[in-house]
Design a protein around this motif. Sequence first.
Motif, PDB file in Angstrom:
ATOM      1  N   TYR A  68       0.880  -1.166   0.000  1.00  0.00           N
ATOM      2  CA  TYR A  68       0.000   0.000   0.000  1.00  0.00           C
ATOM      3  C   TYR A  68       0.914   1.211   0.000  1.00  0.00           C
ATOM      4  O   TYR A  68       1.892   1.257   0.756  1.00  0.00           O
ATOM      5  CB  TYR A  68      -0.893   0.016   1.238  1.00  0.00           C
ATOM      6  CG  TYR A  68      -1.904  -1.110   1.232  1.00  0.00           C
ATOM      7  CD1 TYR A  68      -3.113  -0.977   0.547  1.00  0.00           C
ATOM      8  CD2 TYR A  68      -1.650  -2.300   1.893  1.00  0.00           C
ATOM      9  CE1 TYR A  68      -4.031  -2.005   0.535  1.00  0.00           C
ATOM     10  CE2 TYR A  68      -2.567  -3.340   1.882  1.00  0.00           C
ATOM     11  CZ  TYR A  68      -3.756  -3.183   1.198  1.00  0.00           C
ATOM     12  OH  TYR A  68      -4.662  -4.201   1.165  1.00  0.00           O
ATOM     13  N   ALA A  97      -6.864   2.585  -3.302  1.00  0.00           N
ATOM     14  CA  ALA A  97      -7.185   2.077  -1.966  1.00  0.00           C
ATOM     15  C   ALA A  97      -7.465   3.220  -1.003  1.00  0.00           C
ATOM     16  O   ALA A  97      -7.178   3.127   0.191  1.00  0.00           O
ATOM     17  CB  ALA A  97      -6.045   1.198  -1.459  1.00  0.00           C
ATOM     18  N   LEU A 100      -9.373   2.543   2.440  1.00  0.00           N
ATOM     19  CA  LEU A 100      -8.826   1.758   3.542  1.00  0.00           C
ATOM     20  C   LEU A 100      -8.068   2.621   4.542  1.00  0.00           C
ATOM     21  O   LEU A 100      -7.405   3.590   4.171  1.00  0.00           O
ATOM     22  CB  LEU A 100      -7.856   0.692   2.995  1.00  0.00           C
ATOM     23  CG  LEU A 100      -8.457  -0.363   2.078  1.00  0.00           C
ATOM     24  CD1 LEU A 100      -7.361  -1.257   1.524  1.00  0.00           C
ATOM     25  CD2 LEU A 100      -9.491  -1.194   2.819  1.00  0.00           C
ATOM     26  N   GLU A 104      -6.454  -1.193   8.580  1.00  0.00           N
ATOM     27  CA  GLU A 104      -6.980  -2.209   7.664  1.00  0.00           C
ATOM     28  C   GLU A 104      -5.890  -2.718   6.729  1.00  0.00           C
ATOM     29  O   GLU A 104      -5.842  -3.906   6.405  1.00  0.00           O
ATOM     30  CB  GLU A 104      -8.148  -1.643   6.853  1.00  0.00           C
ATOM     31  CG  GLU A 104      -9.393  -1.406   7.674  1.00  0.00           C
ATOM     32  CD  GLU A 104     -10.471  -0.651   6.913  1.00  0.00           C
ATOM     33  OE1 GLU A 104     -11.649  -0.984   7.112  1.00  0.00           O
ATOM     34  OE2 GLU A 104     -10.147   0.274   6.132  1.00  0.00           O
ATOM     35  N   MET A 105      -5.008  -1.821   6.296  1.00  0.00           N
ATOM     36  CA  MET A 105      -3.907  -2.222   5.420  1.00  0.00           C
ATOM     37  C   MET A 105      -2.973  -3.198   6.130  1.00  0.00           C
ATOM     38  O   MET A 105      -2.529  -4.180   5.541  1.00  0.00           O
ATOM     39  CB  MET A 105      -3.130  -0.992   4.956  1.00  0.00           C
ATOM     40  CG  MET A 105      -3.903  -0.080   4.051  1.00  0.00           C
ATOM     41  SD  MET A 105      -2.945   1.397   3.696  1.00  0.00           S
ATOM     42  CE  MET A 105      -4.181   2.435   2.947  1.00  0.00           C
TER      43      MET A 105
END
Length: 134
Positions: A68, A97, A100, A104-105
């Motif tokens: 990410y 993304a 998020l 959460e990542m």
Amino acid sequence: MAEAKLNVYEAMFLLGAAAVGDQEAAVNQCRQVIERHEGQIIVCKKWDERKLMYEIEGNKRGLYVICYYRAPGKSVTPIEREVNLSESFLRVLITRADHLTEAEMNAVEPQPIQPREERIGGYEERGGDRGDRG
């Protein structure tokens, strides 16, 4: 000059079986590709090692690395191009993304592989040739 807006992206890299031996180096290689194209890593980790559904460039197994990162939108194409030209990488999938959170990542884990359900009943059990096709 205004600074480019940074978007949040998820990049799923697939590396060949050779990367399985040194997974830390594989993760670092993914980080370097992103950082070379103005990306700021948020989370980058080994996701899973799996048997591939079909052989890709002679590889039957692959190592998945998920990253990410924040980067300008113009960085996606050069990252994909570098991966496609590299012999180390088999594939990459990059998606937005923004939805998020960092928690959460960090929590992303691979899902267990579900076995294919066996087809229930044979040709005869389904009624044979009923003539209802065409």
